[in-house]
Design a protein around this motif. Structure first.
Motif, short mmCIF file in Angstrom:
data_model
loop_
_atom_site.label_atom_id
_atom_site.label_comp_id
_atom_site.label_asym_id
_atom_site.label_seq_id
_atom_site.Cartn_x
_atom_site.Cartn_y
_atom_site.Cartn_z
N GLN A 260 1.96 -4.74 -16.55
CA GLN A 260 0.80 -3.89 -16.79
C GLN A 260 0.92 -2.67 -15.90
O GLN A 260 0.98 -2.80 -14.66
N MET A 261 0.95 -1.51 -16.50
CA MET A 261 1.14 -0.27 -15.76
C MET A 261 -0.11 0.60 -15.92
O MET A 261 -0.44 1.02 -17.03
N ASN A 262 -0.80 0.82 -14.82
CA ASN A 262 -2.00 1.63 -14.80
C ASN A 262 -1.78 2.89 -13.97
O ASN A 262 -0.83 2.96 -13.19
N SER A 263 -2.66 3.85 -14.14
CA SER A 263 -2.58 5.10 -13.37
C SER A 263 -1.17 5.68 -13.43
O SER A 263 -0.60 6.08 -12.41
N LEU A 264 -0.64 5.76 -14.62
CA LEU A 264 0.73 6.22 -14.78
C LEU A 264 0.89 7.67 -14.38
O LEU A 264 -0.03 8.49 -14.56
N ARG B 45 1.30 -1.59 -21.36
CA ARG B 45 1.72 -2.93 -20.98
C ARG B 45 3.05 -3.23 -21.66
O ARG B 45 3.15 -3.22 -22.89
N ARG C 269 -0.63 -0.15 -8.61
CA ARG C 269 -0.78 0.43 -9.97
C ARG C 269 -0.20 -0.49 -11.04
O ARG C 269 -0.73 -0.56 -12.15
N PHE C 270 0.87 -1.19 -10.72
CA PHE C 270 1.53 -2.07 -11.69
C PHE C 270 1.28 -3.53 -11.31
O PHE C 270 1.19 -3.87 -10.14
N THR C 271 1.20 -4.37 -12.33
CA THR C 271 1.03 -5.80 -12.11
C THR C 271 1.98 -6.56 -13.02
O THR C 271 1.98 -6.34 -14.24
N GLY D 103 -2.97 7.27 -17.69
CA GLY D 103 -3.13 6.24 -18.71
C GLY D 103 -2.44 4.94 -18.34
O GLY D 103 -1.90 4.78 -17.24
N SER D 104 -2.47 4.01 -19.30
CA SER D 104 -1.92 2.67 -19.07
C SER D 104 -1.03 2.25 -20.23
O SER D 104 -1.20 2.69 -21.37
#
Length: 126
Positions: free
Chosen positions: A81-85, A18, A66-68, A15-16
């Motif tokens: 922004q944290m994706n593919s946690l 922010r 994964r993070f921006t 999941g993601s």
């Protein structure tokens, strides 16, 4: 400078989330802002940082791709922004501000930062 972090929570793996960090006070003298995290029983580690001008960023190898990190100067706010946690991303996340405008590079060590927010907990379930 006061920093207010928010956006943490519980999310499933993959999941993601922010995170946000709102800065107030002497923000005009900020060089950059960074995110660090500390998992239970572990030392604090660098996650990502951005120069306040927005023209330079840096990431820990564990979060690259994964993070921006991004910033909104008008709102004095930095986002993560944290994706593919992953479960190993579980930690308390802290934002920090660097108020040394003469710096030549983004700081990746905690001692390079001058002010810290209170932290926000991110829990990733498997």
């Amino acid at each position: 400078v006061q920093l207010q972090a928010s956006g943490g929570g519980l999310v499933q793996a993959g999941g993601s989330l922010r995170l946000s960090c709102a800065a107030s006070g002497r923000t005009f003298s900020m060089y950059g802002m960074g995110w660090f995290r500390q998992a239970p029983g572990k030392e604090r580690e660098f996650v990502a940082a951005i120069r306040w001008s927005g023209d330079s960023t840096d990431y820990a190898d564990s979060v690259k791709g994964r993070f921006t990190i991004s910033g909104d100067n008008a709102k004095n706010t930095v986002y993560l922004q944290m994706n593919s946690l992953k479960p190993e991303d579980t930690a308390v996340y802290y934002c920090a501000a660097d108020l040394k405008p003469w710096r030549l590079r983004i700081g990746v060590h905690g001692h390079e930062y001058d002010y810290w927010g209170q932290g926000t907990l991110v829990t990733v379930s498997s």
